[in-house]
Write a protein that holds these residues in place. Sequence first.
Motif, PDB file in Angstrom:
ATOM      1  N   ASN A  18       4.008  18.343  58.154  1.00 19.26           N
ATOM      2  CA  ASN A  18       3.734  18.476  59.585  1.00 19.26           C
ATOM      3  C   ASN A  18       2.234  18.583  59.850  1.00 19.26           C
ATOM      4  OD1 ASN A  18       4.416  18.761  62.340  1.00 19.26           O
ATOM      5  ND2 ASN A  18       4.315  20.990  62.184  1.00 19.26           N
ATOM      6  N   GLY A  19       1.490  17.572  59.429  1.00 18.48           N
ATOM      7  CA  GLY A  19       0.041  17.590  59.602  1.00 18.48           C
ATOM      8  C   GLY A  19      -0.622  16.578  58.697  1.00 18.48           C
ATOM      9  N   ILE A  20      -1.822  16.894  58.245  1.00 16.42           N
ATOM     10  CA  ILE A  20      -2.605  15.965  57.423  1.00 16.42           C
ATOM     11  C   ILE A  20      -2.090  15.970  55.987  1.00 16.42           C
ATOM     12  CG2 ILE A  20      -4.898  15.505  56.474  1.00 16.42           C
ATOM     13  CD1 ILE A  20      -6.066  16.611  59.063  1.00 16.42           C
ATOM     14  N   VAL A  21      -1.845  14.774  55.465  1.00 18.42           N
ATOM     15  CA  VAL A  21      -1.373  14.609  54.092  1.00 18.42           C
ATOM     16  C   VAL A  21      -2.362  13.685  53.389  1.00 18.42           C
ATOM     17  CG1 VAL A  21       0.573  14.030  52.606  1.00 18.42           C
ATOM     18  CG2 VAL A  21       0.985  14.771  54.959  1.00 18.42           C
ATOM     19  N   MET A  22      -3.368  14.264  52.773  1.00 16.00           N
ATOM     20  CA  MET A  22      -4.403  13.476  52.119  1.00 16.00           C
ATOM     21  C   MET A  22      -4.791  14.134  50.795  1.00 16.00           C
ATOM     22  SD  MET A  22      -6.975  12.497  55.271  1.00 16.00           S
ATOM     23  CE  MET A  22      -6.344  11.881  56.835  1.00 16.00           C
ATOM     24  N   GLY A  23      -5.271  13.331  49.859  1.00 18.21           N
ATOM     25  CA  GLY A  23      -5.776  13.863  48.598  1.00 18.21           C
ATOM     26  C   GLY A  23      -4.771  14.731  47.887  1.00 18.21           C
TER      27      GLY A  23
ATOM     28  N   VAL B 146      -3.112   0.325  51.643  1.00 18.86           N
ATOM     29  CA  VAL B 146      -3.340   1.735  51.959  1.00 18.86           C
ATOM     30  C   VAL B 146      -4.391   2.342  51.032  1.00 18.86           C
ATOM     31  CG1 VAL B 146      -2.266   4.022  52.004  1.00 18.86           C
ATOM     32  CG2 VAL B 146      -1.037   2.061  52.926  1.00 18.86           C
ATOM     33  N   GLY B 147      -4.297   2.028  49.738  1.00 17.06           N
ATOM     34  CA  GLY B 147      -5.202   2.617  48.768  1.00 17.06           C
ATOM     35  C   GLY B 147      -6.627   2.100  48.848  1.00 17.06           C
ATOM     36  N   LEU B 148      -6.796   0.848  49.216  1.00 20.53           N
ATOM     37  CA  LEU B 148      -8.137   0.253  49.259  1.00 20.53           C
ATOM     38  C   LEU B 148      -8.861   0.512  50.577  1.00 20.53           C
ATOM     39  CD1 LEU B 148      -7.397  -3.187  47.555  1.00 20.53           C
ATOM     40  CD2 LEU B 148      -8.522  -1.205  46.525  1.00 20.53           C
ATOM     41  N   THR B 149      -8.132   0.502  51.676  1.00 22.29           N
ATOM     42  CA  THR B 149      -8.765   0.639  52.987  1.00 22.29           C
ATOM     43  C   THR B 149      -8.824   2.077  53.483  1.00 22.29           C
ATOM     44  OG1 THR B 149      -6.695   0.350  54.234  1.00 22.29           O
ATOM     45  CG2 THR B 149      -7.926  -1.651  53.637  1.00 22.29           C
ATOM     46  N   GLY B 150      -7.985   2.968  52.924  1.00 26.35           N
ATOM     47  CA  GLY B 150      -7.919   4.334  53.432  1.00 26.35           C
ATOM     48  C   GLY B 150      -7.258   4.418  54.788  1.00 26.35           C
ATOM     49  N   SER B 151      -6.479   3.394  55.142  1.00 29.23           N
ATOM     50  CA  SER B 151      -5.827   3.352  56.444  1.00 29.23           C
ATOM     51  C   SER B 151      -4.932   4.564  56.660  1.00 29.23           C
ATOM     52  CB  SER B 151      -5.001   2.069  56.557  1.00 29.23           C
ATOM     53  OG  SER B 151      -4.286   2.021  57.776  1.00 29.23           O
ATOM     54  N   ARG B 152      -4.933   5.084  57.872  1.00 28.13           N
ATOM     55  CA  ARG B 152      -4.116   6.248  58.214  1.00 28.13           C
ATOM     56  C   ARG B 152      -2.738   5.807  58.713  1.00 28.13           C
ATOM     57  NH1 ARG B 152      -7.818  11.077  60.776  1.00 28.13           N
ATOM     58  NH2 ARG B 152      -9.437  11.029  59.163  1.00 28.13           N
ATOM     59  N   LEU B 153      -1.709   6.478  58.225  1.00 26.60           N
ATOM     60  CA  LEU B 153      -0.338   6.194  58.622  1.00 26.60           C
ATOM     61  C   LEU B 153       0.234   7.400  59.346  1.00 26.60           C
ATOM     62  CD1 LEU B 153       1.016   4.641  55.279  1.00 26.60           C
ATOM     63  CD2 LEU B 153      -0.160   3.469  57.157  1.00 26.60           C
ATOM     64  N   ASP B 154       1.000   7.153  60.396  1.00 23.81           N
ATOM     65  CA  ASP B 154       1.670   8.264  61.067  1.00 23.81           C
ATOM     66  C   ASP B 154       3.050   8.489  60.455  1.00 23.81           C
ATOM     67  OD1 ASP B 154       3.408   6.325  62.128  1.00 23.81           O
ATOM     68  OD2 ASP B 154       2.345   6.227  64.052  1.00 23.81           O
ATOM     69  N   GLY B 155       3.776   9.448  60.976  1.00 25.58           N
ATOM     70  CA  GLY B 155       5.064   9.803  60.399  1.00 25.58           C
ATOM     71  C   GLY B 155       6.073   8.676  60.412  1.00 25.58           C
ATOM     72  N   ALA B 156       6.086   7.904  61.489  1.00 24.64           N
ATOM     73  CA  ALA B 156       7.023   6.781  61.577  1.00 24.64           C
ATOM     74  C   ALA B 156       6.723   5.739  60.513  1.00 24.64           C
ATOM     75  CB  ALA B 156       6.957   6.150  62.975  1.00 24.64           C
ATOM     76  N   GLU B 157       5.444   5.466  60.287  1.00 20.71           N
ATOM     77  CA  GLU B 157       5.050   4.495  59.267  1.00 20.71           C
ATOM     78  C   GLU B 157       5.336   5.017  57.867  1.00 20.71           C
ATOM     79  OE1 GLU B 157       1.343   2.157  61.346  1.00 20.71           O
ATOM     80  OE2 GLU B 157       1.082   4.278  60.891  1.00 20.71           O
ATOM     81  N   MET B 158       5.160   6.323  57.673  1.00 21.37           N
ATOM     82  CA  MET B 158       5.469   6.916  56.373  1.00 21.37           C
ATOM     83  C   MET B 158       6.944   6.743  56.044  1.00 21.37           C
ATOM     84  SD  MET B 158       3.247  10.452  56.511  1.00 21.37           S
ATOM     85  CE  MET B 158       3.785  10.977  54.872  1.00 21.37           C
ATOM     86  N   LEU B 159       7.793   6.945  57.043  1.00 21.98           N
ATOM     87  CA  LEU B 159       9.228   6.765  56.831  1.00 21.98           C
ATOM     88  C   LEU B 159       9.550   5.296  56.573  1.00 21.98           C
ATOM     89  CD1 LEU B 159      12.073   8.128  56.909  1.00 21.98           C
ATOM     90  CD2 LEU B 159      12.183   7.412  59.315  1.00 21.98           C
TER      91      LEU B 159
END
Length: 314
Positions: A13-18, A68-81
Amino acid sequence: MATYSKPQVSILNGIVMGGGAGASMHGRFRVATENSVFAMPETALGLFPDVGASYFLSRLPGFFGEYVGLTGSRLDGAEMLACGLATHFVPSPSLSSLEEALCKLNSTDPATISANIDGFSEQPTLKERSSYCSFRQTLHVHMFNMHRGRKHTHLLLRGKKKNSSLLLLDIINKCFSRRTIEEIIAALEKTAVNSTDDWISSTIKSLKTASPTSLKISLRSIREGRHQGVGQCLVREYRMVCNVMSGEISKDFFEGCRAILFDKDKNPKWEPSKLEFVTDNMVDRYFSKVEYEDWEDLKLPTRPNLPVHAIAKL
C-alpha cells in the motif's frame, strides 16, 4: 523469502522500490492497492536492478521486464496486477478488514489464504496510457466481461488510432526484445519516426539519461536471469554489486548517488559517457569474481524438505 515454506502475504500500500521490492516480490502473495507505486530505478543511479530482480523481472510476460528494469518506469497497482508483479488488488479501505481476516485464519494452506484474499479483491482499471496494455489483451478482457454479464468492463477499448495506448505493450515487446541496448534504442527511434506518442520519446529519454554501464549490465543480468533459478540470480547479483562498489570498472554508482540523492542537481556525469565506450570486456568484469584475496561468492544455506513451489524456483 523465495523458498519460505510458510505463505508470505505482502501488502503493498505505497512505494515498492529497491529493498521493498526484494522483501515482497519473492513472496507467495502480493497485494497491491490504488496507492501502490512499483519501480526499479537503479539504472538512473548507476546501479542495476538487484534484490533478485533479475529473477522476477525476467519472468514477466514478453519483454516487459526488460522495459521496467532498464527505464525505471513506475507502475501503479492495476499494472502490477496485470503483469503479475501483484497477485491480488485490494482497495486500501478494505486493508484493515483483510488483515483482521488473515490474523483470524488458522491455516497455512495457500489455497485457503488465496481464497480469503479473493474475498476482498477487485479487478482494477488500467489507466488509459498504461504501458501494460495491448489490443489483443484489452479486447479479450472486454469480451470476457461482456460474456460474464458484468455491469462494468474493467479494461475498455479506448480508441482506434494507430498510436493508441493499446499498442504500447506490442511496441515494448518489439523493441525491448532486441539483443543490445543500442539496438533497443534504435528500434524505439525508428518507431518514433511514425508516431507522435509522448510515451516513446520519454522512454528513449529515460534510456539516454541513464548510466550507459548500468544499462548494459542490467540487460545482461535480466537476460541471464531468465534461465536461472532465484539462488543463482542472487549469487550473480551479489558478485555484480561487489564489483559496482569496488569502483574499479566504473564509479557511476557513486556519481549517481551524488547527483540524484545528495547534491540533487540531477545531472550525473557518467563515465564512460556513451554506450559505445562500454566494452564487452568491461561488462564481463561485472559478472566475474571480485579480485580481492579474501573475497568469496555469496553462499546460500541449503534447506531440506522444501515445498514444491520453492523447489520450482531453484
